[in-house]
Design a protein around this motif. Structure first.
Motif, PDB file in Angstrom:
ATOM      1  N   GLU A   7      18.018 -18.919  -0.204  1.00  0.00           N
ATOM      2  CA  GLU A   7      16.603 -19.186   0.093  1.00  0.00           C
ATOM      3  C   GLU A   7      15.874 -17.903   0.507  1.00  0.00           C
ATOM      4  O   GLU A   7      14.718 -17.699   0.168  1.00  0.00           O
ATOM      5  CB  GLU A   7      16.480 -20.223   1.214  1.00  0.00           C
ATOM      6  N   LEU A   8      16.605 -17.039   1.257  1.00  0.00           N
ATOM      7  CA  LEU A   8      15.971 -15.784   1.696  1.00  0.00           C
ATOM      8  C   LEU A   8      15.734 -14.869   0.499  1.00  0.00           C
ATOM      9  O   LEU A   8      14.713 -14.180   0.415  1.00  0.00           O
ATOM     10  CB  LEU A   8      16.850 -15.078   2.743  1.00  0.00           C
ATOM     11  N   ARG A   9      16.674 -14.892  -0.437  1.00  0.00           N
ATOM     12  CA  ARG A   9      16.526 -14.034  -1.618  1.00  0.00           C
ATOM     13  C   ARG A   9      15.379 -14.531  -2.506  1.00  0.00           C
ATOM     14  O   ARG A   9      14.579 -13.749  -3.014  1.00  0.00           O
ATOM     15  CB  ARG A   9      17.836 -14.009  -2.412  1.00  0.00           C
ATOM     16  N   SER A  10      15.277 -15.864  -2.654  1.00  0.00           N
ATOM     17  CA  SER A  10      14.253 -16.408  -3.560  1.00  0.00           C
ATOM     18  C   SER A  10      12.868 -16.479  -2.910  1.00  0.00           C
ATOM     19  O   SER A  10      11.890 -16.819  -3.564  1.00  0.00           O
ATOM     20  CB  SER A  10      14.665 -17.812  -4.011  1.00  0.00           C
ATOM     21  N   GLN A  33      -2.408 -13.345  15.656  1.00  0.00           N
ATOM     22  CA  GLN A  33      -1.730 -14.631  15.529  1.00  0.00           C
ATOM     23  C   GLN A  33      -0.636 -14.535  14.457  1.00  0.00           C
ATOM     24  O   GLN A  33      -0.849 -13.902  13.423  1.00  0.00           O
ATOM     25  CB  GLN A  33      -2.718 -15.711  15.089  1.00  0.00           C
ATOM     26  N   VAL A  34       0.509 -15.150  14.743  1.00  0.00           N
ATOM     27  CA  VAL A  34       1.572 -15.223  13.727  1.00  0.00           C
ATOM     28  C   VAL A  34       1.893 -16.711  13.525  1.00  0.00           C
ATOM     29  O   VAL A  34       2.246 -17.410  14.483  1.00  0.00           O
ATOM     30  CB  VAL A  34       2.842 -14.455  14.180  1.00  0.00           C
ATOM     31  N   ALA A  35       1.734 -17.171  12.295  1.00  0.00           N
ATOM     32  CA  ALA A  35       1.977 -18.587  11.997  1.00  0.00           C
ATOM     33  C   ALA A  35       3.450 -18.800  11.645  1.00  0.00           C
ATOM     34  O   ALA A  35       4.127 -17.871  11.196  1.00  0.00           O
ATOM     35  CB  ALA A  35       1.099 -19.022  10.837  1.00  0.00           C
ATOM     36  N   TYR A  36       3.946 -19.995  11.871  1.00  0.00           N
ATOM     37  CA  TYR A  36       5.347 -20.305  11.550  1.00  0.00           C
ATOM     38  C   TYR A  36       5.482 -21.764  11.144  1.00  0.00           C
ATOM     39  O   TYR A  36       4.561 -22.574  11.366  1.00  0.00           O
ATOM     40  CB  TYR A  36       6.241 -20.009  12.760  1.00  0.00           C
ATOM     41  N   ALA A  49      12.595 -19.021   2.068  1.00  0.00           N
ATOM     42  CA  ALA A  49      12.653 -18.960   3.540  1.00  0.00           C
ATOM     43  C   ALA A  49      12.437 -17.516   3.980  1.00  0.00           C
ATOM     44  O   ALA A  49      12.762 -16.578   3.243  1.00  0.00           O
ATOM     45  CB  ALA A  49      14.004 -19.466   4.031  1.00  0.00           C
ATOM     46  N   ARG A  50      11.848 -17.371   5.152  1.00  0.00           N
ATOM     47  CA  ARG A  50      11.641 -16.044   5.752  1.00  0.00           C
ATOM     48  C   ARG A  50      12.036 -16.126   7.218  1.00  0.00           C
ATOM     49  O   ARG A  50      11.817 -17.162   7.851  1.00  0.00           O
ATOM     50  CB  ARG A  50      10.146 -15.660   5.700  1.00  0.00           C
ATOM     51  N   ILE A  51      12.572 -15.020   7.730  1.00  0.00           N
ATOM     52  CA  ILE A  51      12.907 -14.984   9.174  1.00  0.00           C
ATOM     53  C   ILE A  51      12.165 -13.808   9.798  1.00  0.00           C
ATOM     54  O   ILE A  51      12.200 -12.694   9.270  1.00  0.00           O
ATOM     55  CB  ILE A  51      14.424 -14.770   9.404  1.00  0.00           C
ATOM     56  N   MET A  91      10.854 -24.816  -0.656  1.00  0.00           N
ATOM     57  CA  MET A  91      10.507 -25.213   0.720  1.00  0.00           C
ATOM     58  C   MET A  91       9.595 -24.182   1.398  1.00  0.00           C
ATOM     59  O   MET A  91       8.691 -24.546   2.100  1.00  0.00           O
ATOM     60  CB  MET A  91      11.772 -25.524   1.520  1.00  0.00           C
ATOM     61  N   ASN A  92       9.776 -22.899   1.143  1.00  0.00           N
ATOM     62  CA  ASN A  92       8.959 -21.822   1.689  1.00  0.00           C
ATOM     63  C   ASN A  92       8.692 -21.947   3.197  1.00  0.00           C
ATOM     64  O   ASN A  92       7.569 -22.212   3.627  1.00  0.00           O
ATOM     65  CB  ASN A  92       7.634 -21.727   0.922  1.00  0.00           C
ATOM     66  N   LYS A  93       9.728 -21.791   3.971  1.00  0.00           N
ATOM     67  CA  LYS A  93       9.625 -21.963   5.418  1.00  0.00           C
ATOM     68  C   LYS A  93       9.695 -20.620   6.137  1.00  0.00           C
ATOM     69  O   LYS A  93      10.542 -19.783   5.809  1.00  0.00           O
ATOM     70  CB  LYS A  93      10.787 -22.841   5.920  1.00  0.00           C
ATOM     71  N   HIS A  94       8.819 -20.474   7.117  1.00  0.00           N
ATOM     72  CA  HIS A  94       8.854 -19.262   7.944  1.00  0.00           C
ATOM     73  C   HIS A  94       9.497 -19.614   9.289  1.00  0.00           C
ATOM     74  O   HIS A  94       8.945 -20.409  10.055  1.00  0.00           O
ATOM     75  CB  HIS A  94       7.432 -18.728   8.154  1.00  0.00           C
ATOM     76  N   ILE A  95      10.664 -19.002   9.553  1.00  0.00           N
ATOM     77  CA  ILE A  95      11.369 -19.258  10.815  1.00  0.00           C
ATOM     78  C   ILE A  95      11.066 -18.094  11.753  1.00  0.00           C
ATOM     79  O   ILE A  95      11.385 -16.945  11.445  1.00  0.00           O
ATOM     80  CB  ILE A  95      12.898 -19.373  10.577  1.00  0.00           C
ATOM     81  N   LEU A  96      10.461 -18.413  12.882  1.00  0.00           N
ATOM     82  CA  LEU A  96      10.076 -17.365  13.839  1.00  0.00           C
ATOM     83  C   LEU A  96      10.988 -17.440  15.064  1.00  0.00           C
ATOM     84  O   LEU A  96      11.099 -18.501  15.691  1.00  0.00           O
ATOM     85  CB  LEU A  96       8.621 -17.561  14.266  1.00  0.00           C
ATOM     86  N   ILE A  97      11.630 -16.327  15.377  1.00  0.00           N
ATOM     87  CA  ILE A  97      12.533 -16.294  16.540  1.00  0.00           C
ATOM     88  C   ILE A  97      11.889 -15.431  17.619  1.00  0.00           C
ATOM     89  O   ILE A  97      11.622 -14.244  17.398  1.00  0.00           O
ATOM     90  CB  ILE A  97      13.924 -15.732  16.150  1.00  0.00           C
ATOM     91  N   VAL A  98      11.640 -16.039  18.771  1.00  0.00           N
ATOM     92  CA  VAL A  98      11.012 -15.307  19.883  1.00  0.00           C
ATOM     93  C   VAL A  98      12.128 -14.795  20.787  1.00  0.00           C
ATOM     94  O   VAL A  98      12.752 -15.565  21.516  1.00  0.00           O
ATOM     95  CB  VAL A  98      10.043 -16.218  20.671  1.00  0.00           C
ATOM     96  N   GLY A  99      12.412 -13.492  20.716  1.00  0.00           N
ATOM     97  CA  GLY A  99      13.491 -12.899  21.511  1.00  0.00           C
ATOM     98  C   GLY A  99      14.670 -12.529  20.635  1.00  0.00           C
ATOM     99  O   GLY A  99      15.209 -13.365  19.901  1.00  0.00           O
TER     100      GLY A  99
END
Ligand code: FAD
Length: 438
Positions: free
Chosen positions: A28-31, A103-106, A34-36, A1-9
């Motif tokens: 998912e984070l290990r493989s 710019q940071v993409a998510y 997914a990224r946070i 899935m390779n998803k980037h989760i961006l948390i503002v705050g």
């Protein structure tokens, strides 16, 4: 899935969302699927209900904050602010602590930027006003109150003395009442070390535009709190507004006028300005428009909660969840689970929590509580306040540090030193340079 989760705050919602995602998405984070990333100007989460205790010197400021990098080893922490959200393009503008914006993409965004003090265009408010939302403000206030006792003890001028010993707090909600009660208690306690200041010389004024105090604990307990504060000699002015405070000359709507060196402004909060800087929909109160599943209305991959969001209260149709930590923590849990559900193609669930009531500290061994309809006052409420917040402060490490601080305070008298010079660390060096002959 390779998803980037961006948390503002990285406050309540940001930290608790990331903690849960770290656990639920560990594979998912290990493989790398997914990224946070969390973006926050600070590298720590502030446990705001402890601000009054930190201001009073019962807690070390370092122990009421949770270090994001240590607690969230699987997330990337970027220090700076998000200044713009372009959800159509799935990109935010990030202003780092130093350097050019970028710019940071998510793929998925969590808007958890909380709130800031809600101010009014009152003449002079920026001259002497200070908020009570950050560790910096709480510690600066502590230093200021103690410094002003030093000033009052050392001057011959009765006007300077009176002004130094007059403290005003505007707003009688949680933050205002707790800050006032803890600081007053500390100042009163500190007078024992001064030769010519007694508790009676201190003037504390609480100014509230409505006719109630601490609405969070209900009318009966609010009335009791008001009586308690008045018994302590605190002037509580209800149905009164601050008209101006230019140069420290306070003018109130009840006609009274006096000089004060300190004015704490805690008259409500408004969403962080970033909610308004982008293409996410807002509600009529300027908060991000949320659905009951904590998505941003009209989107599928933007989520929001906490003080920045207008979350419909499903237990109270037609109302919104109040901006408080109780909702923020619980919303974060549902929000994180819904992100996981979304990533796995499952149905989202609604956020449902009935407000259980509140506890508030009013100084050492004094408090008020209304929880599940059980009303407590005095020592039992204070004990409940401490136990509840101890159970809520994140990580075992912080809990132990808080207990150690409280235990030390049982055996030793509290510290009453003003370290205000820490706010101007270069003054001494500059003065030394000025004395150097060329
Ligand atoms: C003195 C005080 C006492 C309180 N006591 C209680 C209590 O006893 N019980 C209770 O239930 N509630 C209490 N509250 C309220 C509670 O602390 C808040 O409701 C809660 O913190 C809201 O959580 P949040 O995650 O929405 O916001 P916050 O915890 O404020 O987190 C927001 C984060 O976003 C960051 N941020 C802001 N703008 C940006 C940006 N542009 N880019 C990146 N990051 C950004 C901020 O730096 C912050 O770290 C108290 C509040 C105060 C001030």
């Amino acid at each position: 899935m390779n998803k980037h989760i961006l948390i503002v705050g990285g406050g309540y919602v940001g930290l608790y969302t990331a903690l849960r995602l770290q656990r639920k998405l560990h594979r998912e984070l290990r493989s790398g699927e997914a990224r946070i990333t969390i973006i926050d100007p600070q590298s720590y989460m502030t446990y705001q209900p402890f601000l009054p205790e930190a201001a009073a010197g019962n807690l070390s400021p370092r122990h009421m904050v949770a270090p994001l990098r240590r607690i969230l080893p699987k997330a990337r922490i970027l220090n700076g602010t998000v200044t713009q959200v372009n959800h159509a393009e799935r990109v935010v503008t990030f202003q780092p602590a130093e350097g050019e914006p970028r710019q940071v993409a998510y793929d998925v965004i969590v808007m958890a930027a909380g709130s800031i003090s809600r101010t009014l265009p009152i003449p002079g408010l920026t001259d002497i006003g200070i908020g009570f939302k950050t560790v910096g403000e709480a510690i600066a206030l502590r230093n200021r109150v103690l410094h002003l006792l030093d000033v009052a003890e050392s001057t011959d001028d009765p006007e300077v003395r009176r002004r130094a010993l007059t403290f005003v707090v505007v707003g009688a909600g949680f933050a205002g009442v707790e800050a006032l009660a803890e600081l007053e208690d500390m100042a009163k306690d500190s007078t024992r070390y001064y030769r010519n200041i007694t508790p009676k010389d201190l003037r504390w004024v609480l100014v509230e535009a409505t006719n109630r105090v601490l609405p969070e604990v209900g009318p009966e307990m609010g009335k009791w709190t008001l009586e308690q504060l008045r018994e302590r000699g605190i002037e509580c002015k209800l149905d009164t507004r601050l008209e101006s405070c230019e140069g420290g000359h306070v003018v109130l709507s009840d006609g009274s006028e006096f000089d004060a060196e300190t004015l704490v402004w805690t008259a409500g909060v408004k969403p962080s300005p970033v909610v308004n800087a982008g293409d996410l929909p807002l509600d009529e109160r300027g908060r991000i428009k949320a659905t009951t599943a904590l998505t941003v209305a009209g989107t599928t991959d933007a989520f929001t909660a906490g003080d920045a969001a207008g979350v419909p209260d499903v237990t109270n149709p037609g109302q919104y969840c109040a901006p408080n930590a109780q909702h923020a923590v619980r919303q974060a849990k549902v929000l994180a689970d819904n992100i996981v559900r979304r990533l796995r193609g499952q149905e989202l669930v609604e956020y449902r929590h009935k407000y259980v009531g509140s506890v508030a500290g009013l100084g050492l061994h004094q408090g008020v509580a209304n929880v599940y309809g059980v009303k407590l006052r005095g020592f039992p409420a204070w004990f409940m306040h401490r136990t509840y917040h101890l159970s809520r402060v994140p990580t075992l490490n912080r809990k132990v540090r808080v207990v150690v601080d409280w235990t030390l305070a049982l055996f030793f008298k509290r510290e009453t030193i003003s370290l205000g010079e820490m706010e101007h660390p270069r003054d001494g060096f500059r003065a030394a340079v000025a004395t150097t002959r060329r």
